[in-house]
Motif scaffolding. Structure first.
Motif: not given
Length: 389
Positions: A348-366
């Motif tokens: 998606f980033s390649a299509l949308a001019d490189n927006p900020r990309r986040l992944l929020v997951y069910g673990g503890e560590s970023g």
């Protein structure tokens, strides 16, 4: 009182408008917030029969009690009052004079649009955000939070969530729906709400939903509107910019409180969310609701969408400003980061001019990965800061 993120914005609105109005679902803390921010103003509730009768029978006399304004709770109960409020604030031209609250959006917004347009600053207050209450229960697990949800009474009373949610649904159905919305088949509506909860985080197929509930498509459309206008659900629209792809035009359905959605879907304990098939949809529901709360609490102008093409490529959540995508967000309930979570964001980033990309997951560590910035669930507030910029 637990401080609310919306408090500074509410005070700010009172400097711009002669009237501020707080609306939102029942039991989201509207009255508590109003009385905390405007502690010097007298308070009057139109739920009280004698007060309501006074306001209906002598609106000028009712408002004359408050030379410096007041907090008027459940203002939509006396719609005749709005015209007199208009005359009062137009004559005095003082900002922040009256504060109106209302749980039932339809009457409050109708009165504002008809008599008070341009005179009211509006705040939509949803249940607590995680960052508002996370410190109150630091040892609770993700499953505990998803199961309990974020309605204020679950934090200031020692009441089990399943007991409170059952009473909340009964009150909502019996009071708001029957009295104000003229839904006559309450059993069908009850079944409809349960079916919606089972579909949280999914594309909204109204025809299939109507068929499963034994109602018409038009009725299903109207009832979804009822739930949405009551701040119980959110229809997340697909992003319209196609990037040369054929896109789905169907919205996704989310409840605005993960705990209420889980209870309606049949979850009766936090342990059932540890490995059950509802863990993913309920987690995604929670993340989307946190973004919705941040947008409303801060009076942000950004919009929220999702993106999905007809080939099935999808991004769970987009934060946009006009045609620009500011951030692309993926939600994963797993406790361990997996490599196959990242390709959709890169594509998606390649299509949308490189927006900020986040992944929020069910673990503890970023993790500051090259493909995306990874946030554990406890740092959802940092994820929001990063996404909105």
């Amino acid at each position: 009182m637990i401080p609310r993120h919306a408090a500074p914005r509410l005070a700010e609105l009172a400097g711009y408008y002669p009237i501020v109005a707080i609306t939102g679902p029942r039991q989201s803390g509207k009255t508590t917030l109003a009385r905390a921010v405007f502690a010097g103003k007298p308070y009057s509730s139109l739920e009280d029969p004698d007060v309501r009768a006074f306001a209906m029978g002598d609106p000028r006399g009712f408002l004359a009690q408050y030379p410096d304004g007041a907090i008027i709770d459940e203002a939509q109960r006396v719609p005749e009052l709005f015209s007199y409020l208009q005359t009062r604030v137009d004559g005095e031209r003082r900002m922040g004079l009256f504060v109106l609250t209302g749980s039932q959006q339809f009457g409050l917004m109708e009165g504002i649009s008809q008599s008070l347009a341009g005179r009211v600053g509006l705040l939509h207050l949803l249940p607590f955000a995680y960052d508002e209450v996370g410190a109150t229960r630091p040892n609770d697990s993700l499953e505990d939070w998803l199961w309990r949800g974020f309605y204020p009474p679950l934090f200031d009373r020692n009441i089990p969530p399943h007991v409170w949610f059952a009473d909340y649904l009964a009150t909502y159905v019996e009071r708001d729906v029957r009295r104000l919305l003229q839904v006559r088949d309450l059993d069908a509506f009850h079944r409809f709400v349960l079916m919606c909860a089972a579909r949280t985080g999914q594309l909204l197929n109204l025809s299939a939903l109507a068929a499963d509930c034994g109602i018409t498509h038009n009725t299903a459309q109207a009832w979804i509107g009822v739930l949405e206008a009551s701040y119980l659900v959110l229809r997340l629209a697909p992003f319209h910019r196609n990037f040369g792809k054929r896109l789905t035009k169907t919205p996704k359905l989310y409840f605005l409180d993960a705990g209420f959605a889980a209870w309606l879907a049949g979850v009766r304990g936090a342990d059932e969310l540890a490995t059950g098939n509802l863990r993913g949809p309920i987690f995604e529901t929670w993340v989307v609701s946190e973004f919705a709360k941040r947008r409303r609490n801060a009076l942000r102008g950004e919009e929220l969408y999702f993106w999905r093409d007809t080939a099935g490529h999808e991004i769970d959540l987009l934060v946009t400003r006009g045609e620009q995508v500011l951030a692309a967000v993926e939600c994963k309930s797993g406790r361990t980061v997996a490599e196959d979570w990242f390709p959709p964001l890169a594509r998606f980033s390649a299509l949308a001019d490189n927006p900020r990309r986040l992944l929020v997951y069910g673990g503890e560590s970023g993790q500051p990965r090259t493909e995306a910035t990874v946030f554990g669930w406890r740092t959802i507030g940092q994820a929001l800061d990063f996404a909105f910029g």
